[in-house]
Design a protein around this motif. Structure first.
Motif, mmCIF file in Angstrom:
data_model
loop_
_atom_site.group_PDB
_atom_site.id
_atom_site.type_symbol
_atom_site.label_atom_id
_atom_site.label_comp_id
_atom_site.label_asym_id
_atom_site.label_seq_id
_atom_site.Cartn_x
_atom_site.Cartn_y
_atom_site.Cartn_z
ATOM 1 N N LEU A 177 24.715 -1.595 -12.760
ATOM 2 C CA LEU A 177 23.406 -1.815 -13.373
ATOM 3 C C LEU A 177 23.214 -3.291 -13.698
ATOM 4 O O LEU A 177 24.141 -3.953 -14.170
ATOM 5 C CB LEU A 177 23.303 -1.013 -14.686
ATOM 6 C CG LEU A 177 23.427 0.511 -14.563
ATOM 7 C CD1 LEU A 177 23.681 1.136 -15.928
ATOM 8 C CD2 LEU A 177 22.159 1.089 -13.950
ATOM 9 N N SER A 178 22.008 -3.791 -13.441
ATOM 10 C CA SER A 178 21.712 -5.179 -13.796
ATOM 11 C C SER A 178 20.201 -5.385 -13.860
ATOM 12 O O SER A 178 19.445 -4.672 -13.191
ATOM 13 C CB SER A 178 22.324 -6.134 -12.765
ATOM 14 O OG SER A 178 22.226 -7.473 -13.212
ATOM 15 N N GLY A 179 19.768 -6.364 -14.651
ATOM 16 C CA GLY A 179 18.338 -6.630 -14.799
ATOM 17 C C GLY A 179 17.800 -7.530 -13.704
ATOM 18 O O GLY A 179 16.962 -7.128 -12.905
ATOM 19 N N ALA A 210 15.073 -11.315 -18.531
ATOM 20 C CA ALA A 210 16.153 -10.762 -19.359
ATOM 21 C C ALA A 210 16.012 -9.251 -19.408
ATOM 22 O O ALA A 210 14.905 -8.715 -19.537
ATOM 23 C CB ALA A 210 16.084 -11.341 -20.763
ATOM 24 N N VAL A 211 17.135 -8.570 -19.307
ATOM 25 C CA VAL A 211 17.097 -7.112 -19.233
ATOM 26 C C VAL A 211 16.565 -6.524 -20.544
ATOM 27 O O VAL A 211 16.767 -7.081 -21.628
ATOM 28 C CB VAL A 211 18.515 -6.565 -18.907
ATOM 29 C CG1 VAL A 211 19.433 -6.598 -20.134
ATOM 30 C CG2 VAL A 211 18.452 -5.178 -18.306
ATOM 31 N N ASP A 212 15.853 -5.411 -20.410
ATOM 32 C CA ASP A 212 15.406 -4.650 -21.578
ATOM 33 C C ASP A 212 16.594 -3.779 -22.008
ATOM 34 O O ASP A 212 16.976 -2.846 -21.302
ATOM 35 C CB ASP A 212 14.199 -3.806 -21.168
ATOM 36 C CG ASP A 212 13.641 -3.002 -22.333
ATOM 37 O OD1 ASP A 212 14.439 -2.590 -23.209
ATOM 38 O OD2 ASP A 212 12.420 -2.778 -22.348
ATOM 39 N N VAL A 213 17.192 -4.102 -23.136
ATOM 40 C CA VAL A 213 18.444 -3.450 -23.530
ATOM 41 C C VAL A 213 18.238 -1.955 -23.794
ATOM 42 O O VAL A 213 19.117 -1.141 -23.503
ATOM 43 C CB VAL A 213 19.082 -4.165 -24.751
ATOM 44 C CG1 VAL A 213 20.365 -3.478 -25.184
ATOM 45 C CG2 VAL A 213 19.380 -5.620 -24.402
ATOM 46 N N ALA A 214 17.056 -1.584 -24.299
ATOM 47 C CA ALA A 214 16.779 -0.157 -24.522
ATOM 48 C C ALA A 214 16.759 0.584 -23.180
ATOM 49 O O ALA A 214 17.254 1.715 -23.069
ATOM 50 C CB ALA A 214 15.449 0.011 -25.255
ATOM 51 N N SER A 221 22.822 6.216 -20.297
ATOM 52 C CA SER A 221 22.832 7.614 -20.751
ATOM 53 C C SER A 221 22.697 8.562 -19.563
ATOM 54 O O SER A 221 23.241 9.661 -19.565
ATOM 55 C CB SER A 221 21.676 7.883 -21.720
ATOM 56 O OG SER A 221 21.767 7.033 -22.821
ATOM 57 N N GLU A 222 21.956 8.107 -18.546
ATOM 58 C CA GLU A 222 21.739 8.954 -17.359
ATOM 59 C C GLU A 222 22.932 8.904 -16.400
ATOM 60 O O GLU A 222 22.961 9.646 -15.435
ATOM 61 C CB GLU A 222 20.495 8.466 -16.604
ATOM 62 C CG GLU A 222 19.193 8.754 -17.320
ATOM 63 C CD GLU A 222 18.017 7.997 -16.707
ATOM 64 O OE1 GLU A 222 16.957 7.991 -17.334
ATOM 65 O OE2 GLU A 222 18.198 7.409 -15.603
ATOM 66 N N THR A 223 23.859 7.987 -16.662
ATOM 67 C CA THR A 223 24.989 7.803 -15.750
ATOM 68 C C THR A 223 26.123 8.751 -16.119
ATOM 69 O O THR A 223 26.490 8.838 -17.285
ATOM 70 C CB THR A 223 25.495 6.347 -15.828
ATOM 71 O OG1 THR A 223 24.415 5.470 -15.528
ATOM 72 C CG2 THR A 223 26.629 6.104 -14.856
ATOM 73 N N VAL A 224 26.654 9.422 -15.123
ATOM 74 C CA VAL A 224 27.806 10.285 -15.359
ATOM 75 C C VAL A 224 29.072 9.456 -15.119
ATOM 76 O O VAL A 224 29.241 8.889 -14.053
ATOM 77 C CB VAL A 224 27.785 11.495 -14.398
ATOM 78 C CG1 VAL A 224 28.964 12.432 -14.697
ATOM 79 C CG2 VAL A 224 26.459 12.239 -14.517
ATOM 80 N N ARG A 253 28.731 3.358 -27.337
ATOM 81 C CA ARG A 253 28.225 4.674 -26.914
ATOM 82 C C ARG A 253 28.423 4.972 -25.439
ATOM 83 O O ARG A 253 28.271 6.111 -25.017
ATOM 84 C CB ARG A 253 26.744 4.787 -27.271
ATOM 85 C CG ARG A 253 26.546 5.098 -28.744
ATOM 86 C CD ARG A 253 25.091 5.222 -29.109
ATOM 87 N NE ARG A 253 24.423 3.939 -29.045
ATOM 88 C CZ ARG A 253 23.265 3.738 -28.423
ATOM 89 N NH1 ARG A 253 22.676 4.728 -27.798
ATOM 90 N NH2 ARG A 253 22.710 2.541 -28.415
ATOM 91 N N HIS A 254 28.680 3.934 -24.660
ATOM 92 C CA HIS A 254 28.806 4.146 -23.211
ATOM 93 C C HIS A 254 30.062 3.461 -22.707
ATOM 94 O O HIS A 254 30.517 2.487 -23.290
ATOM 95 C CB HIS A 254 27.595 3.567 -22.470
ATOM 96 C CG HIS A 254 26.277 4.064 -22.965
ATOM 97 N ND1 HIS A 254 25.817 5.349 -22.735
ATOM 98 C CD2 HIS A 254 25.310 3.447 -23.690
ATOM 99 C CE1 HIS A 254 24.625 5.492 -23.288
ATOM 100 N NE2 HIS A 254 24.298 4.359 -23.879
ATOM 101 N N ASP A 255 30.553 3.988 -21.594
ATOM 102 C CA ASP A 255 31.790 3.478 -21.002
ATOM 103 C C ASP A 255 31.414 2.570 -19.824
ATOM 104 O O ASP A 255 30.970 3.069 -18.784
ATOM 105 C CB ASP A 255 32.612 4.689 -20.519
ATOM 106 C CG ASP A 255 34.069 4.340 -20.310
ATOM 107 O OD1 ASP A 255 34.529 3.314 -20.844
ATOM 108 O OD2 ASP A 255 34.753 5.118 -19.601
#
Ligand SMILES: *Cc1c(COP(=O)(O)O)cnc(C)c1O
Length: 456
Positions: A177-179, A210-214, A221-224, A253-255
């Motif tokens: 993932l990247s902005g 700049a990426v939207d952090v939200a 969250s959608e990534t398994v 919260r995420h790996d």
């Protein structure tokens, strides 16, 4: 020995003096050399059976090739993000070839220790903690590739497989993932067998790169399973910075593996005024910083930092009966794509030894001040509008009229070289300030030629 080779050996001091005198003349004339030259028609000659000897080869180079070389080492080459070579950096480069060390291992030479000292200096220049290890590679593309290779190995660790042994297919689905990633990130993913199409672009903030952090939070969250996040510290168009601290906080919260492409934006860390732009850089898992841009050392040099040198060894180790196995203090050839490698740290060592943190801070601060001044003044020219605020050292602006034709006319004047881009869906121009020689008088000259070309 070939007679010409024997003669050159006998004449070596004189040959070096001739090359030095020629180089001094080239550098002395840099201010008048055209910033960029449209390459003339190229007519390759056949390989000579009997050579010319070095003195004659120098003559042929001077006549046939040097006139077509750009003034990219000079103060008004504002294309891409281009550094020059400070005097000490150039000395370091000459001596790199002179000593011709193989900086692959600590065998019979302290070359690798010099590289380590230099990495330590860079670590403190960029305010990174001591648990970052670093290695020299050829440029930011390779630094991104190595960082993402370590991230790929980390994905394997999280999934209980070894990519180095089993190959990338053992990972199953991979999410990156990247902005607003640099094109070299796609190239790295292609090299690494992850694939360009696996890069999922996360929405950026309105009117920003700049990426939207939200949004990043939502994508994660959608990534398994575990993911790789490429954060950007200095985009090439508008020099925008992701909020590195906020991104790193998502790790609660995420790996994910956090790779930061700070190729030139990392140099914001050098000044008190801009350091906040890279706040949180220290929280990355791997970092790319180019040196042949804003450190102003000759091509080819970049540094790759990581905290997981153990995984780096898994990827790059080169085991052979006659070589040492990678221990707790692995040799460079267990850490980088190359085995035999040039001591490319020597130019950076010379630059940092000669000018220190203060000297390099002055270059960055001056380039930023010049970019700001250029931005403010170019915006007053007819039809010109700035496409983003000047956050650091690049001015991105739109014009009325044909961007390509305008850039061609600017280049043809010899006074300056700027490169095009696409921003906000439309053609735009960029002026990037990262050369140590550039001063106010150069900005005057670039503005003067732009004023003329835009009036035509
Ligand atoms: C220049 C740049 C790169 C690629 O650098 P090379 O030295 O050309 O390999 C990668 N990322 C960013 C942000 C850059 O500016």
């Amino acid at each position: 020995m070939d007679p010409r080779l024997a003669a050159d050996l006998a004449d070596l001091p004189d040959l070096l003096t001739a090359a030095r005198d020629y180089a001094a003349g080239v550098l002395d004339g840099l201010d008048d050399r055209p910033a960029a030259v449209p390459p003339p028609a190229f007519d390759p000659v056949p390989l000579p059976a009997a050579g010319l000897g070095a003195a004659q080869a120098l003559e042929v180079f001077r006549e046939r090739w040097a006139p077509g070389f750009s003034g990219s080492a000079g103060p008004r080459y504002l294309g891409f993000v281009t550094g020059g070579a400070t005097p000490a950096a150039l000395l370091g480069d000459w001596l790199t070839g002179t000593f011709d060390q193989n900086a692959s291992a600590r065998v019979g030479s302290s070359a690798v220790d010099l590289e380590r000292e230099t990495v330590g200096w860079l670590r403190s220049l960029f305010h990174l903690k001591d648990d970052f290890d670093g290695t020299f590679v050829t440029g930011a593309t390779m630094s991104n590739t190595v960082g993402l290779a370590i991230g790929r190995e980390w994905l394997g660790e999280r999934k209980g497989v070894s990519v180095a042994r089993q190959g990338v297919t053992a990972l199953g689905d991979i999410t990156v993932l990247s902005g607003a990633p640099h094109s070299s990130v796609y190239k790295a993913l292609s090299i690494l067998g992850i694939g360009r199409d696996q890069l999922r672009i996360v929405p950026v903030q309105p009117d920003r790169e700049a990426v939207d952090v939200a949004e990043l939070d939502r994508c994660l969250s959608e990534t398994v399973g575990p993911a790789i996040v490429v954060a950007n510290a200095g985009t090439v168009n508008t020099v925008d910075f992701d909020d590195l601290r906020a991104i790193a906080a998502l790790k609660g919260r995420h790996d994910f593996w956090l790779h930061v492409d700070a190729a030139f934006g990392g140099f914001a860390a050098l000044t008190a005024e801009h350091r906040h732009l890279v706040d949180g850089l220290d929280l990355a898992d791997s970092i790319c910083i180019d040196l042949h841009k804003w450190l102003n050392v000759p091509y080819d040099a970049a540094v790759q930092f990581t905290r997981r040198q153990d995984l780096q060894v898994s990827v790059f180790q080169n085991a052979a009966a006659y070589l040492t196995a990678p221990g707790p203090d692995p040799d460079p050839f267990h850490l980088t794509p190359e085995n035999s490698r040039r001591l490319r740290a020597l130019s950076a060592w010379f630059a940092l030894a000669a000018y220190g943190a203060d000297g390099h801070r002055e270059i960055v601060a001056r380039n930023v001040a010049l970019a700001r001044r250029f931005g403010a003044e170019v915006a007053t020219l007819p039809g010109v509008r700035l496409l983003s605020p000047v956050r650091l050292n690049v001015v991105c602006f739109g014009v009325e009229g044909d961007v390509e034709a305008i850039l061609k006319a600017v280049a043809a004047s010899g006074e300056a070289f700027l490169t095009p881009t696409v921003h906000g869906g439309g053609p735009a121009l960029r002026a990037a300030f990262s050369n140590w020689r550039t001063r106010d008088g150069d900005v005057d000259r670039v503005l003067a030629v732009l004023r003329e070309v835009l009036a035509e």
